[in-house]
Write a protein that holds these residues in place. Structure first.
Motif, mmCIF file in Angstrom:
data_model
loop_
_atom_site.group_PDB
_atom_site.id
_atom_site.type_symbol
_atom_site.label_atom_id
_atom_site.label_comp_id
_atom_site.label_asym_id
_atom_site.label_seq_id
_atom_site.Cartn_x
_atom_site.Cartn_y
_atom_site.Cartn_z
ATOM 1 N N TRP A 1 0.720 -1.196 -0.071
ATOM 2 C CA TRP A 1 -0.044 -0.050 0.018
ATOM 3 C C TRP A 1 0.820 1.246 -0.001
ATOM 4 O O TRP A 1 0.468 2.237 0.223
ATOM 5 N N ASN B 1 7.528 5.843 10.347
ATOM 6 C CA ASN B 1 6.765 4.775 9.626
ATOM 7 C C ASN B 1 5.156 5.152 10.247
ATOM 8 O O ASN B 1 4.949 6.177 11.056
ATOM 9 N N GLY B 2 4.324 4.302 9.824
ATOM 10 C CA GLY B 2 2.960 4.355 10.175
ATOM 11 C C GLY B 2 2.638 4.298 11.686
ATOM 12 O O GLY B 2 2.090 4.977 12.306
ATOM 13 N N SER B 3 3.234 3.185 12.154
ATOM 14 C CA SER B 3 3.107 2.591 13.640
ATOM 15 C C SER B 3 3.866 3.751 14.497
ATOM 16 O O SER B 3 3.084 4.328 15.418
ATOM 17 N N TYR C 1 -6.664 -1.631 12.950
ATOM 18 C CA TYR C 1 -5.407 -1.847 12.669
ATOM 19 C C TYR C 1 -4.708 -0.631 12.649
ATOM 20 O O TYR C 1 -4.821 0.105 11.645
ATOM 21 N N HIS C 2 -3.772 -0.344 13.467
ATOM 22 C CA HIS C 2 -3.091 0.877 13.613
ATOM 23 C C HIS C 2 -1.411 0.732 13.730
ATOM 24 O O HIS C 2 -0.970 1.770 13.757
ATOM 25 N N GLU D 1 -9.420 4.623 11.354
ATOM 26 C CA GLU D 1 -9.062 4.772 9.967
ATOM 27 C C GLU D 1 -10.222 5.260 9.076
ATOM 28 O O GLU D 1 -11.239 4.726 9.030
ATOM 29 N N ASP E 1 -6.333 8.087 11.355
ATOM 30 C CA ASP E 1 -4.994 7.445 10.857
ATOM 31 C C ASP E 1 -5.400 7.074 9.353
ATOM 32 O O ASP E 1 -5.818 6.290 8.899
ATOM 33 N N LYS F 1 3.449 5.639 4.514
ATOM 34 C CA LYS F 1 3.102 4.649 3.171
ATOM 35 C C LYS F 1 3.240 5.526 1.939
ATOM 36 O O LYS F 1 4.343 5.937 1.490
HETATM 37 N N1 PMP Z 1 -2.121 2.330 10.263
HETATM 38 C C1 PMP Z 1 -2.757 1.885 9.166
HETATM 39 C C2 PMP Z 1 -4.115 2.435 8.972
HETATM 40 C C3 PMP Z 1 -2.156 0.947 8.470
HETATM 41 O O1 PMP Z 1 -2.535 0.264 7.550
HETATM 42 C C4 PMP Z 1 -0.652 0.742 8.890
HETATM 43 C C5 PMP Z 1 0.180 -0.296 8.023
HETATM 44 N N2 PMP Z 1 -0.619 -1.301 7.278
HETATM 45 C C6 PMP Z 1 -0.278 1.213 9.727
HETATM 46 C C7 PMP Z 1 -0.853 2.197 10.563
HETATM 47 C C8 PMP Z 1 1.543 1.071 10.230
HETATM 48 O O2 PMP Z 1 2.057 1.544 9.157
HETATM 49 P P1 PMP Z 1 3.550 0.984 9.230
HETATM 50 O O3 PMP Z 1 3.374 -0.634 8.728
HETATM 51 O O4 PMP Z 1 4.434 1.763 8.291
HETATM 52 O O5 PMP Z 1 4.389 0.957 10.766
#
Ligand code: PMP
Length: 428
Positions: A52, A110-112, A143-144, A202, A236, A265
């Motif tokens: 993604w 990153n996202g996390s 999922y975050h 989300e 998110d 992402k």
């Molecule tokens: N939030 C959402 C909505 C995600 O879809 C994701 C990853 N799929 C994350 C956070 C975490 O991102 P990352 O994998 O870059 O840590």
């Protein structure tokens, strides 16, 4: 280069992979546009944008050129006490396209980490005001991310099971999928009290939870309810950001704007790791003080890495081109057209779409045991035919890079239909 997969298998532990049963990984040597090329001469259409992240195709020359130039002048510098052009320019340009209430940019990796930062900002906001709030509301099956705070606010699942004792408690709201809106609203009226620190969502599409989709109107109502109790709102947009839902951000479909946003992402067009947390001025102001204890004590070694910020700037150049915007509409239309064909398959249900995201469920209930492992069956069937998709259980989805051509989409559709025909053909 020979036996790269074997060398990998000997020493590398892959993400989200049961290493005992996983087949050897596919060694990719090159990517161009929406196509990945492996060491054995096979091609794969990347219909999931490499988890993604990819917006404009692999190894995009504009992004590559900008990063290469940046690499000649400044690769990295500590971001406490120092700054640089790419970080400032990216912050300015992000704020210009984000909902207008967003006013400060915090960089991470990153996202996390973008989610961790948002949670820490939210909790410490209340702490700094001297009115601590500890409750978080999230959607079921959310999922975050995979770090501890991000796991805590995600749904409890196989992903989180070993860690449950270490995760802080969260109150869950069911997802307001079509038909469930009133029930969710009623539930929310009970859940939202004046001790809620933040409501994290989300917006419009829950990605890893199975591409579960819902409408902006109900989210606006939930946001209003949260606001009435003073709760902060965290969007998110790690997955939904940068055009995936048809607009630049899913939040652009909403009247009520979030207080905090998480991005990653597609931020760099999928080229480099970078996370961003944005917030409104009032949150930022709650950290301003002569008292050092009110500081946001958070930072990563690679905060605002100049190469990653440059990749994000280059990706934004491309994203805002008319050509890209019309590609987003073209792909959305292609998904809508494909949906009308999918309806004809008995093995397909719950077809849903937001912009460039199309998802449907494979009905597995009455299938023979052969298809009980439908996820692996579908994955292997499509990969063998040169289409990279990663079904989430029985949920199949398309999330192509925006440069994907009509011919490539048509090829992917044909292979998906071949899969459905195979599934629906009785075994002799
Ligand atoms: N939030 C959402 C909505 C995600 O879809 C994701 C990853 N799929 C994350 C956070 C975490 O991102 P990352 O994998 O870059 O840590």
């Amino acid at each position: 280069m020979n036996n790269l997969a074997e060398r990998d298998k000997a020493i590398i532990w892959h993400p989200f992979t049961q290493m005992q049963t996983a087949p050897l990984p596919v060694p990719i040597i090159r990517g161009s546009g929406s196509v990945l090329y492996d060491a054995n001469g096979h091609e794969y259409l990347d219909m999931i944008s490499s988890w993604w992240v990819n917006l404009h195709g692999h190894s995009h020359p504009h992004i590559a050129k900008r990063i290469a130039e940046q690499l000649q002048t400044l690769e990295h510098v500590i971001f406490a006490g120092f700054t640089h052009q790419p970080a400032v320019e990216l912050a300015e340009r992000l704020l210009a396209i984000l909902p207008s209430n967003q006013s400060k940019i915090f960089y991470s990796d990153n996202g996390s980490t973008a989610v961790e930062v948002a949670l820490k900002m939210a909790f410490q906001y209340w702490h700094n005001l001297g009115k601590p709030r500890q409750k978080i509301i999230a959607f079921e099956n959310a999922y975050h991310g995979d770090t501890f705070g991000a796991m805590a606010v995600s749904g409890r699942s196989a992903f989180t099971a070993p860690f449950v004792p270490f995760l802080f408690d969260v109150d869950y709201l069911p997802v307001p999928i079509p038909g469930q809106e009133d029930a969710v609203l009623a539930h929310a009226e009970v859940l939202f009290t004046d001790d809620v620190a933040a409501f994290i969502v989300e917006p419009l599409v829950q990605g890893s939870g199975g591409m579960v989709m819902y409408q902006p109107e109900i989210l606006d109502k939930l946001f209003q309810l949260a606001r009435q109790k003073g709760s902060l709102i965290i969007a998110d947009e790690v997955m939904t950001g940068f055009g995936r839902t048809g607009r630049l951000f899913a939040s652009n479909y909403l009247e009520e704007k979030p207080d905090l946003m998480c991005l990653s992402k597609g931020l760099t067009g999928g080229t480099m790791a970078l996370g961003v947390t944005t917030c409104v001025q009032t949150i930022y102001d709650a950290f301003l003080s002569d008292d050092k204890f009110k500081t946001l004590f958070h930072g990563h070694s690679f905060t605002a890495n100049p190469l990653a910020c440059t990749a994000a700037l280059a990706s934004m150049d491309l994203l805002l081109l008319d050509e890209t915007q019309s590609n987003i509409q073209r792909i959305s239309q292609s998904h809508t057209n494909f949906s009308t064909r999918l309806i004809d398959y008995q093995s397909v249900e719950n077809i849903r779409q937001h912009g460039t995201l199309l998802a449907f469920d494979l009905k597995v209930g009455e299938q023979t045991s052969y298809f009980n492992t439908i996820r692996d069956t579908a994955y292997n069937f499509l990969l063998d035919r040169g289409v990279l998709m990663r079904p989430l259980g029985n949920v199949l989805y398309l999330m192509p890079p925006y440069c994907t051509t009509d011919a490539q989409l048509a090829y992917a559709h044909k292979q998906i239909e071949a899969l459905l025909t195979t599934i629906e053909t009785p075994i002799a």
